[in-house]
Design an enzyme around this catalytic site. Structure first.
Site, PDB file in Angstrom:
ATOM      1  N   SER A   1      36.970  29.162  46.577  1.00 42.32           N
ATOM      2  CA  SER A   1      36.369  29.267  45.257  1.00 42.32           C
ATOM      3  C   SER A   1      34.872  28.930  45.330  1.00 42.32           C
ATOM      4  O   SER A   1      34.126  29.619  46.031  1.00 42.32           O
ATOM      5  CB  SER A   1      37.127  28.376  44.270  1.00 42.32           C
ATOM      6  OG  SER A   1      36.837  28.713  42.943  1.00 42.32           O
TER       7      SER A   1
ATOM      8  N   ASP B   1      44.313  36.751  40.175  1.00 42.98           N
ATOM      9  CA  ASP B   1      43.224  35.778  40.092  1.00 42.98           C
ATOM     10  C   ASP B   1      42.078  36.403  39.314  1.00 42.98           C
ATOM     11  O   ASP B   1      41.717  37.567  39.559  1.00 42.98           O
ATOM     12  CB  ASP B   1      42.784  35.414  41.517  1.00 42.98           C
ATOM     13  CG  ASP B   1      41.663  34.388  41.573  1.00 42.98           C
ATOM     14  OD1 ASP B   1      41.279  33.825  40.532  1.00 42.98           O
ATOM     15  OD2 ASP B   1      41.153  34.157  42.693  1.00 42.98           O
TER      16      ASP B   1
ATOM     17  N   HIS C   1      44.847  32.057  41.805  1.00 42.87           N
ATOM     18  CA  HIS C   1      43.772  31.200  42.264  1.00 42.87           C
ATOM     19  C   HIS C   1      44.370  29.869  42.713  1.00 42.87           C
ATOM     20  O   HIS C   1      45.343  29.376  42.129  1.00 42.87           O
ATOM     21  CB  HIS C   1      42.766  30.975  41.136  1.00 42.87           C
ATOM     22  CG  HIS C   1      41.457  30.428  41.602  1.00 42.87           C
ATOM     23  ND1 HIS C   1      40.520  31.207  42.236  1.00 42.87           N
ATOM     24  CD2 HIS C   1      40.943  29.174  41.556  1.00 42.87           C
ATOM     25  CE1 HIS C   1      39.479  30.468  42.545  1.00 42.87           C
ATOM     26  NE2 HIS C   1      39.711  29.222  42.146  1.00 42.87           N
TER      27      HIS C   1
END
Length: 322
Positions: free
Chosen positions: A164, A259, A289
């Site tokens: 991320s 995601d 995610h």
């Protein structure tokens, strides 16, 4: 309309468990940043526990400016006397989480590759905005090159990775090294469902928005505001989707199908390939995610770790030159 049935069943259960953890605390929007971080650490603690035990774990203070960056070095029992290292940057929107919340994740990579993994505890936003975390990352990478041999690291086999916001920092760090004339320093990039574009306006940002899929579009926009200090467009050094992407090391992109960040990851893979970078992209069906954090209960996460470990061993398998 959200349809969480498109999630892998084990990932759906993982998200439900995480959401139940959040529900035991006040909403993060209702508390100050210090309490929000403490809550986030508590909620993620069960997922950072368990797994393999390292032969050695060392906390190292790497000098940076007037202070230091904490680095946690995980050494598995199978590590070579002078072997590769994966410098890893945790996710959390540049705002939350730490090397503690990602401890299990880093130990998994160390165990499955036989490499040391150096977790970088970079400074968080909004107190430390762009480019502080990126500059700290550069300092740690330079330290691994210059001083890593003393802790069993082959300075010629450094990989950088993250998830991320951490994948953003990893890729931007490689671009910085290239632009500084040190393009050969980083040998491989491990990019897990990265945040590369502050616009948050692709189809997946709408299709997979919200708690049933772990991360929301507005939540991601808030993280970008924390990192940048406002709503102005991010420069290429902060949002690498806008950067020149040539002459970069080989990259493994772990992409979660369900995601909000999926489409910018697919776009990034295409742009890297078009710029001549050797790319392996893996899209994991039914993954959300942060799905790698589900390693204690998810076969899909287990497969993703194995895929990345095999790729890293191939990318960094060259022994130290004598």
């Amino acid at each position: 309309m959200q349809r969480p049935d498109d999630l892998d069943p084990e990932i759906r259960q993982f998200i439900a468990s995480v959401q139940a953890g959040w529900a035991r605390h006040p909403s993060l929007a209702s508390v100050g940043i210090a309490q929000a971080r403490a809550i986030a650490e508590q909620v993620r603690a069960p997922w950072a526990a368990g797994g393999t035990v390292m032969a050695r774990v060392d906390d190292i203070a790497v000098p940076h400016g007037a202070g230091a960056v904490r680095v946690r070095l995980h050494t598995p029992a199978s590590a070579a006397a002078a072997g590769p290292v994966l410098a890893y940057l945790h996710g959390g929107g540049w705002t939350l989480f730490s090397i503690a919340t990602h401890d299990r994740l880093m130990r998994e990579y160390a165990q499955r590759t036989g490499f040391r993994v150096a977790g970088i505890d970079y400074s968080l936003s909004p107190e430390a905005r762009f480019p502080r975390a990126l500059d700290e990352t550069a300092t740690v990478i330079g330290w691994l090159r210059d001083h890593g041999a003393a802790v069993g690291i082959d300075p010629g086999r450094i990989a950088v990775g993250g998830d991320s916001a951490g994948a953003n920092l990893a890729l931007s760090a490689a671009i910085d090294r290239r632009d500084a004339g040190e393009g050969g320093l980083i040998k491989a990039l491990l990019l897990n469902y990265g945040a590369y574009d502050d616009r948050c306006d692709r189809m997946s940002h709408h299709r997979y928005d919200g708690a049933p899929y772990m991360l929301g579009r507005d939540e991601m926009r808030g993280f970008w505001r924390n990192y940048l200090g406002g709503d102005t467009a991010a420069p290429p050094r902060a949002a690498p989707i806008r950067a020149a992407l040539g002459a970069l090391p080989p990259a493994f992109l772990c992409i979660a199908e369900c995601d909000v960040l999926r489409d910018e990851n697919l776009d990034m893979a295409q742009r890297l390939e078009a710029a001549g970078t050797v790319v392996r992209r893996e899209v994991y069906p039914g993954a959300s995610h942060s799905f790698l954090d589900a390693i204690s209960s998810s076969a899909l996460a287990d497969r993703a770790f194995d895929d990345a470990a095999r790729w890293l061993k191939h990318a960094l398998g060259r022994p130290l030159a004598r």
